[in-house]
Design a protein around this motif. Structure first.
Motif, PDB file in Angstrom:
ATOM      1  N   ALA A 457       0.816  -1.213   0.000  1.00 13.76           N
ATOM      2  CA  ALA A 457       0.000   0.000   0.000  1.00 13.76           C
ATOM      3  C   ALA A 457       0.851   1.267   0.000  1.00 13.76           C
ATOM      4  O   ALA A 457       0.366   2.346  -0.356  1.00 13.76           O
ATOM      5  N   GLN A 458       2.106   1.159   0.388  1.00 18.90           N
ATOM      6  CA  GLN A 458       2.928   2.353   0.558  1.00 18.90           C
ATOM      7  C   GLN A 458       3.202   3.125  -0.736  1.00 18.90           C
ATOM      8  O   GLN A 458       3.264   4.358  -0.707  1.00 18.90           O
ATOM      9  N   PRO A 459       3.345   2.466  -1.906  1.00 22.67           N
ATOM     10  CA  PRO A 459       3.500   3.270  -3.132  1.00 22.67           C
ATOM     11  C   PRO A 459       2.297   4.174  -3.389  1.00 22.67           C
ATOM     12  O   PRO A 459       2.460   5.322  -3.810  1.00 22.67           O
ATOM     13  N   ALA A 460       1.109   3.666  -3.126  1.00 24.56           N
ATOM     14  CA  ALA A 460      -0.091   4.490  -3.283  1.00 24.56           C
ATOM     15  C   ALA A 460      -0.104   5.610  -2.259  1.00 24.56           C
ATOM     16  O   ALA A 460      -0.513   6.743  -2.559  1.00 24.56           O
ATOM     17  N   ALA A 461       0.323   5.315  -1.033  1.00 20.92           N
ATOM     18  CA  ALA A 461       0.357   6.348  -0.003  1.00 20.92           C
ATOM     19  C   ALA A 461       1.304   7.475  -0.405  1.00 20.92           C
ATOM     20  O   ALA A 461       1.002   8.667  -0.228  1.00 20.92           O
TER      21      ALA A 461
END
Length: 574
Positions: A457-461
């Motif tokens: 999820a961190q790339p989207a964050a």
């Protein structure tokens, strides 16, 4: 005719979001009531709603003796719906008194809106009086708790014999949403006030308690001159108050509920709170009502999407179910993404309202802008979603035997109630100017994104943090423009803020689900939404289309689906 699908168990979003926003005790209390509302919504409530919709209320102005009575006569089906909403589930009471549905405290707004969301999937019209009754009790509690204790008690009662309903009469023929043009005048008579004027669009017109605005002579110009007044249907000495219902509106939708035109003939009234702050106090009622409008639009989207999905699964064309045909999958995916994003934003906004009511000053600032943003975008999108769902059903979708025409009619109203879209966008602009809400919102959403921990999820964050930085800078630049340009540009800016809020909420939900090992289905939804914000059309999301069953039902997606989705889109992230 409609598809008898339990509205809770058929929803892939509701339980996941509630699991993030409510604690274990709240969830344990709420779960059986959600189950029961889901059952009721597709049985007795659905039947009563369809009957009431084709048997709208009528106005009985005179009794046999020639005395003016102005009685609104509802079909018995409407009374069945009232019993379900007010008595059995206490939708107007649970935010105000403990013990409703066995809750040991007052219920969170999140829980109230979750139950209401299931209710509205069967009946939209009555949700307006329920919301106004709830909001009227809120305003009286905030600004006149001691003076109006009996009214608060009766507005929040779950006993039909004792309970009252509420309404707000603001719109006037000359002014519409321009309340500065209010022509109703208040006169101080010592122990009470009297109001003289005409209200042009009064929903729940036969309410027991009305809150309205009137000009207080000598108080000032424009909205500064308006006071808020409590106008009961029956005066303290037992007389029918001195106002008449001139006629009922023949509305396009929301036909079960009576809206009308009212003339106040020296009507008995009492001021609420500080007379000089009448407009600001009414804004409290309007803002909460706007969130209710967004919730109702999300419910209409969910019902319309579910109807479209069930039809597509059962309809065979050229030897294949419509659900399995590529172009239909594009349509259904678009509807499902909108419905999920809308509900997630509504419940996240309700959670901020809970925090604001608990005394969180930052939440108070946030809710002031989040509510109009949610209403602006969700209510507009509901018109498209319900229309597309009608088209999925083909010719039958246009026939009144099915629920689609009712959904389409009802979906056009939330964008108008409590301020049309342009009015709402201009309200957002006021928030930017007065409270620097673009900064407050960007900081809040960035903080939420900073808490995302899952590696997938961190790339989207990171991408969303960069987007919020750009939106914050865009807000700063917008406020440097001339007045006319600010007004012209704020609509698109409001939509971009709202859709980015939806993306943030979906990603936060996905991170929550992954942490609880609930699978990557919500992450697929979050990335699909994010990709559309990044300019990728829904028809290019082939992997999401292949996973449509998991998207609409809430099941597990195939291993590697999220990675494949990003690869096919050529997404480079932040």
């Amino acid at each position: 005719m409609s598809t008898p699908v339990h509205t809770r168990t058929a929803d892939p979003t509701l339980e996941r979001v509630l699991g993030r926003l409510l604690d274990d005790g709240q969830l344990a209390w709420l779960a059986p009531h959600l189950d029961e509302m889901g059952r009721v919504a597709v049985t007795e409530l659905e039947d009563a709603a369809r009957t009431a919709d084709v048997n709208p209320p009528r106005l009985r102005q005179w009794d046999p003796s020639g005395d003016r009575v102005d009685e609104v006569v509802h079909h018995p089906a409407y009374r069945v719906m009232e019993e379900i909403a007010y008595d059995r589930f206490g939708l107007a009471a649970m935010s105000h008194r403990p013990g409703v549905l066995g809750c040991p405290t007052t219920a969170p707004h999140v829980a109230k809106y979750a139950l209401s969301y299931l209710f509205v999937q069967a009946e939209f019209g009555l949700a307006c009086p329920v919301s106004m009754t709830d909001s009227a009790a809120r305003v009286l509690r905030l600004f006149g708790a001691s003076e109006f204790s009996e009214a608060i008690d009766r507005l929040t009662s779950t006993d039909r014999e004792h309970a009252w309903t509420g309404a707000m009469f603001m719109t006037e023929r000359a002014g519409g949403t321009d309340l500065a043009q209010t022509e109703t005048v208040a006169t101080d008579c010592g122990d009470h006030w009297e109001l003289e004027g005409r209200k042009w669009f009064a929903s729940n017109v036969a309410a027991d308690v009305v809150l309205t605005l009137a000009v207080v002579p000598g108080q000032g110009e424009g909205t500064r001159g308006l006071g808020m007044f409590y106008v009961p249907r029956t005066t303290p000495d037992g007389r029918r108050n001195s106002y008449t219902i001139d006629r009922l509106k023949d509305k396009m939708g929301s036909r079960s509920m009576a809206s009308g035109e009212v003339t106040l003939h020296r009507a008995w009234a009492q001021p609420v709170g500080e007379l000089s702050r009448g407009f600001l106090q009414m804004a409290e009622m309007v803002n909460v009502s706007r969130l209710s409008n967004a919730m109702r639009s999300a419910a209409l989207m969910r019902r319309a999407t579910r109807e479209a999905v069930e039809h597509a699964r059962g309809r065979v064309v050229s030897g294949r179910a419509l659900f399995d045909q590529p172009l239909m999958r594009v349509t259904l995916l678009s509807l499902a993404l909108q419905a999920e994003a809308a509900l997630t934003l509504v419940l996240d906004t309700a959670a901020v309202l809970d925090a604001a009511d608990a005394g969180d000053a930052r939440a108070r600032s946030l809710i002031r802008v989040m509510t109009p943003l949610a209403k602006y975008t969700i209510c507009k999108e509901a018109r498209r979603v319900t229309g597309e769902a009608m088209e999925v059903r083909g010719g039958n979708g246009y026939i009144e035997d099915w629920v689609d025409p009712k959904l389409v009619r009802d979906a056009h109203l939330p964008s108008i109630w409590e301020g049309s879209s342009n009015v709402i966008a201009l309200d957002v602009l006021r928030c930017l100017r007065r409270d620097a809400s673009h900064r407050v919102l960007a900081d809040h959403e960035t903080t939420r994104l900073d808490a995302v921990t899952d590696v997938d999820a961190q790339p989207a964050a990171a991408w969303l943090r960069a987007r919020w930085a750009r939106l914050r800078a865009r807000g700063e630049e917008l406020l440097t423009r001339p007045e006319a340009r600010q007004q012209a540009l704020v609509g698109s800016y409001a939509r971009d803020l709202a859709t980015t809020m939806m993306a943030t909420s979906l990603l936060v939900q996905a991170d929550h689900d992954l942490a609880r090992q609930a699978g990557s289905r919500t992450l697929l939804v979050a990335y699909s939404w994010l990709l559309t914000l990044d300019g990728v059309p829904v028809d290019e999301l082939a992997v999401a289309q292949e996973e449509l069953a998991a998207v609409v039902d809430g099941g597990h997606v195939a291993a590697g689906a999220v990675e494949a989705l990003l690869a096919e889109a050529g997404w480079a992230g932040a």
